[in-house]
Design an enzyme around this catalytic site. Structure first.
Site, PDB file in Angstrom:
ATOM      1  N   ARG A  46       0.918  -1.135  -0.210  1.00 49.45           N
ATOM      2  CA  ARG A  46      -0.063   0.063  -0.003  1.00 49.45           C
ATOM      3  C   ARG A  46       0.616   1.068  -0.178  1.00 49.45           C
ATOM      4  O   ARG A  46       1.919   1.487   0.822  1.00 49.45           O
ATOM      5  CB  ARG A  46      -0.906   0.441   1.278  1.00 49.45           C
ATOM      6  N   HIS A  88      -7.204   0.775  -6.737  1.00 49.18           N
ATOM      7  CA  HIS A  88      -7.138  -0.478  -5.535  1.00 49.18           C
ATOM      8  C   HIS A  88      -8.278  -1.239  -5.756  1.00 49.18           C
ATOM      9  O   HIS A  88      -9.663  -1.664  -5.334  1.00 49.18           O
ATOM     10  CB  HIS A  88      -8.430   0.317  -4.126  1.00 49.18           C
ATOM     11  N   GLN A 107     -10.556  -3.483  -3.601  1.00 49.14           N
ATOM     12  CA  GLN A 107     -11.449  -3.183  -2.983  1.00 49.14           C
ATOM     13  C   GLN A 107     -12.364  -3.175  -3.652  1.00 49.14           C
ATOM     14  O   GLN A 107     -14.104  -3.879  -3.813  1.00 49.14           O
ATOM     15  CB  GLN A 107     -11.423  -1.275  -2.497  1.00 49.14           C
ATOM     16  N   ASP A 147     -16.936   8.028  -2.063  1.00 46.94           N
ATOM     17  CA  ASP A 147     -15.582   7.860  -1.378  1.00 46.94           C
ATOM     18  C   ASP A 147     -14.960   9.555  -0.532  1.00 46.94           C
ATOM     19  O   ASP A 147     -16.105  10.704  -1.190  1.00 46.94           O
ATOM     20  CB  ASP A 147     -14.725   7.427  -2.446  1.00 46.94           C
ATOM     21  N   CYS A 166     -16.102   2.869   0.639  1.00 44.16           N
ATOM     22  CA  CYS A 166     -15.741   2.066   0.803  1.00 44.16           C
ATOM     23  C   CYS A 166     -14.802   1.870   2.221  1.00 44.16           C
ATOM     24  O   CYS A 166     -13.821   0.800   2.830  1.00 44.16           O
ATOM     25  CB  CYS A 166     -13.632   1.965  -0.380  1.00 44.16           C
ATOM     26  N   ARG A 192     -14.444  -7.686   2.752  1.00 50.20           N
ATOM     27  CA  ARG A 192     -12.359  -7.964   1.944  1.00 50.20           C
ATOM     28  C   ARG A 192     -11.827  -8.729   2.185  1.00 50.20           C
ATOM     29  O   ARG A 192     -11.176  -9.205   1.784  1.00 50.20           O
ATOM     30  CB  ARG A 192     -11.984  -6.478   3.077  1.00 50.20           C
TER      31      ARG A 192
HETATM   32  N1   CP Z   1     -10.920   0.814   2.082  1.00 50.90           N
HETATM   33  C1   CP Z   1     -10.356   1.084   2.764  1.00 50.90           C
HETATM   34  O1   CP Z   1      -9.340   0.069   2.047  1.00 50.90           O
HETATM   35  O2   CP Z   1      -9.924   0.681   4.148  1.00 50.90           O
HETATM   36  P1   CP Z   1      -8.165   1.437   4.845  1.00 50.90           P
HETATM   37  O3   CP Z   1      -7.941   2.378   4.368  1.00 50.90           O
HETATM   38  O4   CP Z   1      -8.720   1.341   6.669  1.00 50.90           O
HETATM   39  O5   CP Z   1      -6.948  -0.216   4.467  1.00 50.90           O
HETATM   40  N1  NVA Z   2      -9.183   7.051  -1.495  1.00 52.48           N
HETATM   41  C1  NVA Z   2      -9.009   7.110  -0.313  1.00 52.48           C
HETATM   42  C2  NVA Z   2      -8.940   5.423  -0.612  1.00 52.48           C
HETATM   43  C3  NVA Z   2      -8.962   4.805   1.345  1.00 52.48           C
HETATM   44  C4  NVA Z   2      -9.565   3.403   1.060  1.00 52.48           C
HETATM   45  C5  NVA Z   2      -7.913   6.851  -0.378  1.00 52.48           C
HETATM   46  O1  NVA Z   2      -7.063   6.865  -1.602  1.00 52.48           O
HETATM   47  O2  NVA Z   2      -7.119   7.357   0.549  1.00 52.48           O
END
Ligand code: CP
Ligand code: NVA
Length: 310
Positions: A101, A128, A131, A223, A263, A291
Site C-alpha cells: 500500500r 485499489h 477494494q 468515497d 469503501c 475484504r
Molecule cells: N477501504 C480500505 O482500504 O480501508 P483501509 O484504508 O482502512 O485499509
Molecule cells: N480514496 C481513498 C481510499 C481509502 C481506502 C484514499 O486513497 O485515501
C-alpha cells in the site's frame, strides 16, 4: 509470475473464478470450517499509508488460511533506506507473497518487476483493486449476476473509482460517474484505463449531475473527497465537491432497492450523511467484511496460479 496490480491483470473468467472461490471459502468459514489452503505461506505487507481494513483483512485472512503475515511500516524506509529492487529481492527470498500500500502507483509496478513472488496492490494513488474485488463480491451476494446493472459513482473519480470502472467493464455493468469537471474522467482516460477489457453490457456515463447518475442505479457509491496524500488540497476539494454529497434525497432518486456503498473510512457529514450511511440501504459493513473473504480467494488463486510452494 502472476501479480494483482490492477484489475487488468486478470481476465473476466479469472475475476468470476476468484469471486466463486471467495464465496465458497466464506461459506466454509460461516460453517466453522477454516480450511488451511496456504500452510506455511507468509505474506509481507508494506504500508506507506494508514489502514484499518486492508491490514486486518490480509492479516486475518492469512492466519485463517494456515499461513501468516508480517506488517512492514515506515521502519523499512521504502525506497529511501534501500532501493525497491533490493527490498523486492530480499522479501522474495523469504516470503511467498507481497502486498503493497503506497503513495505512487509506479512503486508497486517496480516492486512487481523485481519480485519473484506475486505482488498485490493494496491501494496506490491510482488503483485499489482489492477494494473493487470485494465490492463486486458484495453486489453479487445482494443482486446475483451483475451484467447490465447500473452502478453510480458520486464525487471524486479517484483510485477507488478507477478500479470500479475496470471491474464494471469486466463484469458488463453500466458505470455512471457524477463528478465536477476538475475530478471527472474523460473519455480518453476511460479508454486507457480499461483497454480491451470490456464485457458486453458495459456502458460508461460521465456527468456533472448526481441525479442523472443515480437514476435506475442499483448501487450508489461514494468515497472521501480528500484521499490520503491530498491533504494540502482539502479546502479546495471540500468546496468543489460539496454538491456531490450522498444524502437521503439523492438516494431516493436511485432504484427503490438500491444499496449505498463506501469503501471506508468515511467523513460523515461531508461525502455522505449519517442518515444514509446508517440506513438499512447501507451495506458498508458487509463490504468491509468482504475484504477478508474476497482477498482470501485472491490469495489462494494467486498462489495456486503461481504454483508457489515455499
Ligand atoms: N477501504 C480500505 O482500504 O480501508 P483501509 O484504508 O482502512 O485499509
Ligand atoms: N480514496 C481513498 C481510499 C481509502 C481506502 C484514499 O486513497 O485515501
Amino acid at each position: 509470475m502472476r501479480h494483482f496490480i490492477t484489475l487488468n491483470d486478470i481476465t473476466t473468467n479469472e475475476f468470476n473464478h476468484i469471486l466463486e472461490l471467495s464465496a465458497s471459502i466464506k461459506q466454509e468459514v460461516k460453517q466453522g470450517n477454516y480450511r488451511h489452503y496456504l500452510p506455511n505461506k507468509i505474506l509481507a505487507m508494506i504500508f506507506e499509508k494508514q489502514s484499518l481494513r486492508t491490514r486486518v483483512s490480509f492479516e486475518t485472512g492469512m492466519l485463517q488460511l494456515g499461513g501468516g503475515s508480517i506488517y512492514l511500516g515506515s521502519e523499512i524506509g521504502f525506497g529511501k533506506r534501500e532501493s525497491i529492487k533490493d527490498i523486492a529481492e530480499v522479501l522474495s527470498s523469504m516470503v511467498s507473497i507481497i502486498m503493497f500500500r503506497g503513495m505512487k502507483h509506479q512503486s508497486v509496478v517496480d516492486l512487481a518487476q523485481y519480485s519473484s513472488v506475486p505482488v498485490i496492490n493494496g491501494l496506490t494513488d491510482s488503483a485499489h483493486p482489492c477494494q473493487a474485488l470485494a465490492d463486486m463480491f458484495t453486489l453479487h451476494e445482494i443482486f446475483g449476476s451483475l451484467r447490465g446493472y447500473k452502478l453510480a459513482w458520486i464525487g471524486d473519480a479517484n483510485n477507488v473509482a478507477i478500479s470500479l470502472l475496470r471491474a464494471a467493464a469486466k463484469l458488463g455493468m453500466e458505470f455512471s460517474v457524477a463528478a465536477p469537471d476538475e475530478f471527472q474522467f474523460n473519455s480518453s482516460t476511460v479508454k486507457n484505463l480499461i483497454g480491451e477489457n470490456v464485457t458486453e453490457g458495459f456502458n460508461i456515463e460521465l456527468t456533472n449531475d448526481p441525479y442523472k447518475a443515480v437514476k435506475n442505479a442499483i448501487a450508489v457509491y461514494t468515497d472521501v473527497w480528500v484521499s490520503m496524500g491530498q491533504e494540502n488540497e482539502e479546502e479546495e476539494r471540500k468546496k468543489i465537491l460539496q454538491p456531490y454529497q450522498v444524502n437521503a434525497k439523492l438516494m431516493s432518486a436511485a432504484q427503490s432497492n438500491a444499496v449505498f456503498l463506501h469503501c471506508l473510512p468515511a467523513r460523515r457529514g461531508l461525502e455522505v450523511t449519517d442518515e444514509v450511511i446508517d440506513s438499512t440501504q447501507s451495506k458498508v459493513v458487509q463490504q468491509a467484511e468482504n475484504r477478508l473473504h474476497a482477498q482470501k480467494g485472491l490469495l489462494v488463486w494467486l498462489l495456486n496460479e503461481t504454483q508457489l510452494v515455499k
